[in-house]
Design a protein around this motif. Sequence first.
Motif, PDB file in Angstrom:
ATOM      1  N   ARG A  92      -8.953  86.489  51.251  1.00  0.00           N
ATOM      2  CA  ARG A  92      -7.643  86.590  50.921  1.00  0.00           C
ATOM      3  C   ARG A  92      -6.706  85.354  50.996  1.00  0.00           C
ATOM      4  NH1 ARG A  92      -3.255  88.973  54.561  1.00  0.00           N
ATOM      5  NH2 ARG A  92      -1.266  88.205  53.398  1.00  0.00           N
ATOM      6  N   ALA A  93      -6.736  84.752  52.232  1.00  0.00           N
ATOM      7  CA  ALA A  93      -6.106  83.509  52.364  1.00  0.00           C
ATOM      8  C   ALA A  93      -6.216  82.418  51.399  1.00  0.00           C
ATOM      9  CB  ALA A  93      -6.025  82.968  53.964  1.00  0.00           C
ATOM     10  N   PRO A  94      -7.718  81.840  51.086  1.00  0.00           N
ATOM     11  CA  PRO A  94      -7.856  80.925  50.389  1.00  0.00           C
ATOM     12  C   PRO A  94      -7.340  81.280  48.605  1.00  0.00           C
ATOM     13  CG  PRO A  94      -9.820  81.708  51.005  1.00  0.00           C
ATOM     14  CD  PRO A  94      -8.845  82.290  51.829  1.00  0.00           C
ATOM     15  N   ILE A  95      -7.631  82.494  48.343  1.00  0.00           N
ATOM     16  CA  ILE A  95      -7.131  82.874  47.065  1.00  0.00           C
ATOM     17  C   ILE A  95      -5.674  82.691  46.905  1.00  0.00           C
ATOM     18  CG2 ILE A  95      -7.163  84.828  45.323  1.00  0.00           C
ATOM     19  CD1 ILE A  95      -9.845  85.626  46.249  1.00  0.00           C
ATOM     20  N   ASP A  96      -4.862  83.560  47.910  1.00  0.00           N
ATOM     21  CA  ASP A  96      -3.223  83.014  47.824  1.00  0.00           C
ATOM     22  C   ASP A  96      -3.026  81.751  47.776  1.00  0.00           C
ATOM     23  OD1 ASP A  96      -3.240  86.010  48.104  1.00  0.00           O
ATOM     24  OD2 ASP A  96      -2.673  86.105  50.118  1.00  0.00           O
ATOM     25  N   ALA A  97      -3.704  80.968  48.463  1.00  0.00           N
ATOM     26  CA  ALA A  97      -3.327  79.333  48.519  1.00  0.00           C
ATOM     27  C   ALA A  97      -3.684  78.860  47.243  1.00  0.00           C
ATOM     28  CB  ALA A  97      -3.943  78.744  49.657  1.00  0.00           C
ATOM     29  N   PHE A  98      -4.794  79.052  46.722  1.00  0.00           N
ATOM     30  CA  PHE A  98      -5.015  78.465  45.505  1.00  0.00           C
ATOM     31  C   PHE A  98      -4.065  78.894  44.313  1.00  0.00           C
ATOM     32  CE2 PHE A  98      -6.962  79.218  41.203  1.00  0.00           C
ATOM     33  CZ  PHE A  98      -7.626  77.912  41.084  1.00  0.00           C
ATOM     34  N   PHE A  99      -3.742  80.220  44.273  1.00  0.00           N
ATOM     35  CA  PHE A  99      -2.742  80.412  43.270  1.00  0.00           C
ATOM     36  C   PHE A  99      -1.273  79.955  43.484  1.00  0.00           C
ATOM     37  CE2 PHE A  99      -5.482  84.022  42.102  1.00  0.00           C
ATOM     38  CZ  PHE A  99      -5.879  83.746  40.873  1.00  0.00           C
ATOM     39  N   THR A 100      -1.069  79.543  44.832  1.00  0.00           N
ATOM     40  CA  THR A 100       0.302  79.057  45.246  1.00  0.00           C
ATOM     41  C   THR A 100       0.277  77.455  44.723  1.00  0.00           C
ATOM     42  OG1 THR A 100       0.710  80.646  46.886  1.00  0.00           O
ATOM     43  CG2 THR A 100       1.961  78.528  46.988  1.00  0.00           C
ATOM     44  N   ALA A 101      -0.801  76.917  44.934  1.00  0.00           N
ATOM     45  CA  ALA A 101      -0.807  75.293  44.691  1.00  0.00           C
ATOM     46  C   ALA A 101      -1.379  74.920  43.306  1.00  0.00           C
ATOM     47  CB  ALA A 101      -1.550  74.785  45.636  1.00  0.00           C
ATOM     48  N   VAL A 102      -2.124  75.642  42.713  1.00  0.00           N
ATOM     49  CA  VAL A 102      -3.064  75.200  41.440  1.00  0.00           C
ATOM     50  C   VAL A 102      -2.375  76.006  39.993  1.00  0.00           C
ATOM     51  CG1 VAL A 102      -5.249  74.878  40.660  1.00  0.00           C
ATOM     52  CG2 VAL A 102      -5.025  74.532  43.087  1.00  0.00           C
ATOM     53  N   GLN A 103      -2.197  75.090  39.142  1.00  0.00           N
ATOM     54  CA  GLN A 103      -2.015  75.543  37.784  1.00  0.00           C
ATOM     55  C   GLN A 103      -3.269  75.839  36.980  1.00  0.00           C
ATOM     56  OE1 GLN A 103       0.954  73.381  35.620  1.00  0.00           O
ATOM     57  NE2 GLN A 103       0.295  74.590  33.497  1.00  0.00           N
ATOM     58  N   VAL A 104      -3.961  76.903  36.836  1.00  0.00           N
ATOM     59  CA  VAL A 104      -5.247  76.973  36.285  1.00  0.00           C
ATOM     60  C   VAL A 104      -5.364  76.464  34.992  1.00  0.00           C
ATOM     61  CG1 VAL A 104      -6.784  78.673  35.446  1.00  0.00           C
ATOM     62  CG2 VAL A 104      -5.533  79.127  37.473  1.00  0.00           C
ATOM     63  N   ASN A 105      -4.315  76.761  33.910  1.00  0.00           N
ATOM     64  CA  ASN A 105      -4.272  76.303  32.557  1.00  0.00           C
ATOM     65  C   ASN A 105      -3.777  74.785  32.637  1.00  0.00           C
ATOM     66  OD1 ASN A 105      -5.210  78.365  31.105  1.00  0.00           O
ATOM     67  ND2 ASN A 105      -3.305  79.364  31.595  1.00  0.00           N
ATOM     68  N   SER A 106      -4.681  73.673  33.222  1.00  0.00           N
ATOM     69  CA  SER A 106      -4.423  72.227  33.114  1.00  0.00           C
ATOM     70  C   SER A 106      -4.550  71.748  31.752  1.00  0.00           C
ATOM     71  CB  SER A 106      -5.399  71.774  33.976  1.00  0.00           C
ATOM     72  OG  SER A 106      -5.382  70.453  33.897  1.00  0.00           O
ATOM     73  N   ASP A 107      -3.649  70.735  31.634  1.00  0.00           N
ATOM     74  CA  ASP A 107      -3.776  70.142  30.297  1.00  0.00           C
ATOM     75  C   ASP A 107      -5.296  69.310  30.004  1.00  0.00           C
ATOM     76  OD1 ASP A 107      -1.166  70.569  29.738  1.00  0.00           O
ATOM     77  OD2 ASP A 107      -0.286  68.936  30.640  1.00  0.00           O
ATOM     78  N   ASN A 108      -5.891  69.166  31.224  1.00  0.00           N
ATOM     79  CA  ASN A 108      -7.230  68.546  31.055  1.00  0.00           C
ATOM     80  C   ASN A 108      -8.220  69.712  30.837  1.00  0.00           C
ATOM     81  OD1 ASN A 108      -9.741  67.548  31.768  1.00  0.00           O
ATOM     82  ND2 ASN A 108      -9.042  66.195  33.190  1.00  0.00           N
ATOM     83  N   PRO A 109      -8.942  69.473  29.650  1.00  0.00           N
ATOM     84  CA  PRO A 109      -9.713  70.651  29.237  1.00  0.00           C
ATOM     85  C   PRO A 109     -10.932  71.095  30.153  1.00  0.00           C
ATOM     86  CG  PRO A 109      -9.902  69.005  27.798  1.00  0.00           C
ATOM     87  CD  PRO A 109      -8.948  68.614  28.465  1.00  0.00           C
ATOM     88  N   ILE A 110     -11.546  69.700  31.082  1.00  0.00           N
ATOM     89  CA  ILE A 110     -12.562  70.218  31.901  1.00  0.00           C
ATOM     90  C   ILE A 110     -11.973  70.705  33.110  1.00  0.00           C
ATOM     91  CG2 ILE A 110     -14.185  68.522  33.040  1.00  0.00           C
ATOM     92  CD1 ILE A 110     -14.302  66.482  31.015  1.00  0.00           C
ATOM     93  N   VAL A 111     -11.065  70.239  33.468  1.00  0.00           N
ATOM     94  CA  VAL A 111     -10.336  70.925  34.653  1.00  0.00           C
ATOM     95  C   VAL A 111     -10.056  72.168  34.545  1.00  0.00           C
ATOM     96  CG1 VAL A 111      -8.602  70.718  36.400  1.00  0.00           C
ATOM     97  CG2 VAL A 111      -9.466  68.491  35.647  1.00  0.00           C
ATOM     98  N   ARG A 112      -9.371  72.483  33.414  1.00  0.00           N
ATOM     99  CA  ARG A 112      -9.220  73.950  33.019  1.00  0.00           C
ATOM    100  C   ARG A 112     -10.172  74.843  32.822  1.00  0.00           C
ATOM    101  NH1 ARG A 112      -8.944  76.671  28.005  1.00  0.00           N
ATOM    102  NH2 ARG A 112      -7.610  78.608  27.931  1.00  0.00           N
ATOM    103  N   ARG A 113     -11.392  74.206  32.174  1.00  0.00           N
ATOM    104  CA  ARG A 113     -12.905  75.273  32.267  1.00  0.00           C
ATOM    105  C   ARG A 113     -13.219  75.205  33.509  1.00  0.00           C
ATOM    106  NH1 ARG A 113     -14.590  72.293  28.416  1.00  0.00           N
ATOM    107  NH2 ARG A 113     -16.168  71.031  29.694  1.00  0.00           N
ATOM    108  N   ASN A 114     -13.100  74.278  34.295  1.00  0.00           N
ATOM    109  CA  ASN A 114     -13.790  74.621  35.702  1.00  0.00           C
ATOM    110  C   ASN A 114     -13.017  75.670  36.581  1.00  0.00           C
ATOM    111  OD1 ASN A 114     -15.815  73.213  37.665  1.00  0.00           O
ATOM    112  ND2 ASN A 114     -14.161  72.891  38.847  1.00  0.00           N
ATOM    113  N   ARG A 115     -11.735  75.448  36.402  1.00  0.00           N
ATOM    114  CA  ARG A 115     -10.765  76.401  37.047  1.00  0.00           C
ATOM    115  C   ARG A 115     -11.173  77.773  36.792  1.00  0.00           C
ATOM    116  NH1 ARG A 115      -5.313  72.541  37.755  1.00  0.00           N
ATOM    117  NH2 ARG A 115      -6.143  71.113  39.381  1.00  0.00           N
ATOM    118  N   LEU A 116     -11.296  78.174  35.568  1.00  0.00           N
ATOM    119  CA  LEU A 116     -11.407  79.429  34.894  1.00  0.00           C
ATOM    120  C   LEU A 116     -12.952  79.896  35.346  1.00  0.00           C
ATOM    121  CD1 LEU A 116     -10.257  79.248  31.378  1.00  0.00           C
ATOM    122  CD2 LEU A 116      -9.088  80.600  32.924  1.00  0.00           C
ATOM    123  N   ASN A 117     -13.866  79.136  35.224  1.00  0.00           N
ATOM    124  CA  ASN A 117     -14.961  79.427  35.984  1.00  0.00           C
ATOM    125  C   ASN A 117     -14.998  79.748  37.531  1.00  0.00           C
ATOM    126  OD1 ASN A 117     -16.881  79.386  33.674  1.00  0.00           O
ATOM    127  ND2 ASN A 117     -16.937  77.208  33.525  1.00  0.00           N
TER     128      ASN A 117
END
Length: 701
Positions: free
Chosen positions: A656-681
């Motif tokens: 619960r806590a790490p998922i909450d922290a991730f969505f608070t701090a991280v933008q999944v749809n990054s402009d960097n396609p590699i980073v975006r794909r990694n975050r979606l995975n």
Amino acid sequence: MADLLIELFSEEIPARMQARAREDLKKLVTDGLVNAGLHYVSAGAFSTPRRLTLTIEGLSAESPTLREERKGPATTAPEAAVQGFLRSTGLTPDQLDVRDDKKGQVYFAVIEKPGRKAPEIVAEVLETTIRNFPWPKSMRWGAGTLRWVRPLHSILCLLSDETGAQVVPLNVDGIVAGNTTEGHRFMAPGRFAVTSFDDYRAKLRAARVLLDSAEREAHILHDAQNQAFARGLELVEDRGLLAEVAGLVEWPVVLMGDIAPDFLGLPPEVLQTSMKEHQKFFSLRNPQTARIEGFVTVANRETADHGATILAGNLKVLSARLSDARFFWENDLRLVRTEGLEGMGAGLANVTFHNKLGSQADRIARIAALAREIAPLVGASPDLAAEAARVVKADLRSAMVGEFPELQGVMGGYYARAAGLPDAVANACKAHYSPLGPGDEVPTEPVSVAVALADKIDTLTGFWAIDEKPTGSKDPFALRRAALGVIRLVLGNGVRISLVELLHSHFSLRDAGTLTPFFEGAYQDRGADLLAFFHDRLKVHLRDQGIRHDVIDACLAMPGNDDLTLLVKRAEALSAFLGTEDGGNLIQGFRRANNILIQAEAKDGVEYSFGADVKFAETDEERALFAALDTAGAAIKPAMGSQDFAAVMAAMAALRAPIDAFFTAVQVNSDNPIVRRNRLNLLSRIRQICLSVADLTRIEG
């Protein structure tokens, strides 16, 4: 405000109809009064064998005047339309209003319905109620057209307020309403007038009538228990019989008698059933010996000899009835001791169970085969389970069960012991019908469990094979009860079985010599449907225990949903988890991850289900989530394997806590396609772990 008293006085109303009749009278009259514009504060209904009574307090004196405005046609409309509007309103052209509307001028009707006095409304509602009363059975008498459960003799209908009481004018087929009633038929004959409900109730008591059935029940129970205690006996309580007897008497007088020594050797259940069914007697048990040694009967009157004559007559009839029971018992025992229990049941080959499912003997053979298969799964001896299954229905051919069908199973246990069969077999004879209802005890002895499961599963697969399934409220073969019985047997004993395999095995069961061929090929068409039926009954069972339907659905979507014990363990653990703060928040995190993935996969035309690598993580929150998912996955997989759902939910809670922290701090749809794909995975790993526990997409709210 006024108080209304209604009494419908007739010949004796069957006891089984009285409770429903009380409620019907109350509902029909109060609904009718309210629909006519009256209101009231409270209402109560009562019954005795000869009367239905309704009292209503705080009834309004009249209905209000109603004013209704109804829009009609335009003033330029054809004359036919205007005339139709006039007919529907009952007005004349000069009574219509003309008003401006968006499209011009239109006619309006203002209809006033003056209020009506309460007596007029009460008379109308009561007559309608009497003429349309929903008795299960009713009759006509004399030359009239009125129907009632028994001939209706009088109607009491009284409105009373601070100025006094008035009879509501009413005449139903020559029965004119008045302000009088009658007391006890024998102890206080004759009519008397009343002025209010309190006066009515008090005068009835003085005339040896207890109006309230609950008061009569309490009186009977209290006196019966006291008299039994004084003799060192205990009353065998029977709430159904108590309610029935209270519906047979207006002035209950409790009398106690002894059972003759000649009959004390009969099984207690035989004595109880014979006395209850034939004479409405309560049984008295000796707590030291568990024998039924006495009885309680309830007379409808006091007598100068304190009931001695009544008891003497009852004892004479009782002796005749118990003599019959003793004859059945001794004949059955003689048969069992000479031919054995299977010999008693030999005639079942000539008794049809169902015209498409063969004879009772065919059914017994199927149950025996299935009981042998189930036995190892419940810790029973296969040979003993099969032996028990072959004889558990034998008592259906006994004289005793022929006289008292409700004793089937019970008598089988006695006859099995008389035949020298093992206790486990005798116990199965009695227990294999259980559980019959939600409050019935669940058998726990292994042989009994094996035979009870086999009996119920055979019933279900048989009727599913011939497509005789419950529809709506109709369930003539009690298949819902059978399915719930299987569920309670499995859960109550922690049985681990695959219903799919068991149903498949039994649907396919046949032997040209002894077993019916109707199951052939049915599993493919009916098995999945029968499993779904089990799941529906399980939902009802678990919902009664406080587990939400969406939680059950989330667990049903997982593999192994035919193992009911495993399924319930998972549902209970998930339900408890969702009741915590971590559980509720994790569901929100899962939904967010799942929704983002669904949108991205639809947009990109690919499935993000693998390849997340921590080396592409850019933030501490990402790296922390990677680590948390690794830890959770390592804990959840073995815990799922060992079915330790408490450990599974604890590992889920840690996410619960790490998922909450991730969505608070991280933008999944990054402009960097590699980073975006990694975050979606990475989100896909959240989805995979959560869905490995239960289908959380089915959780609501």
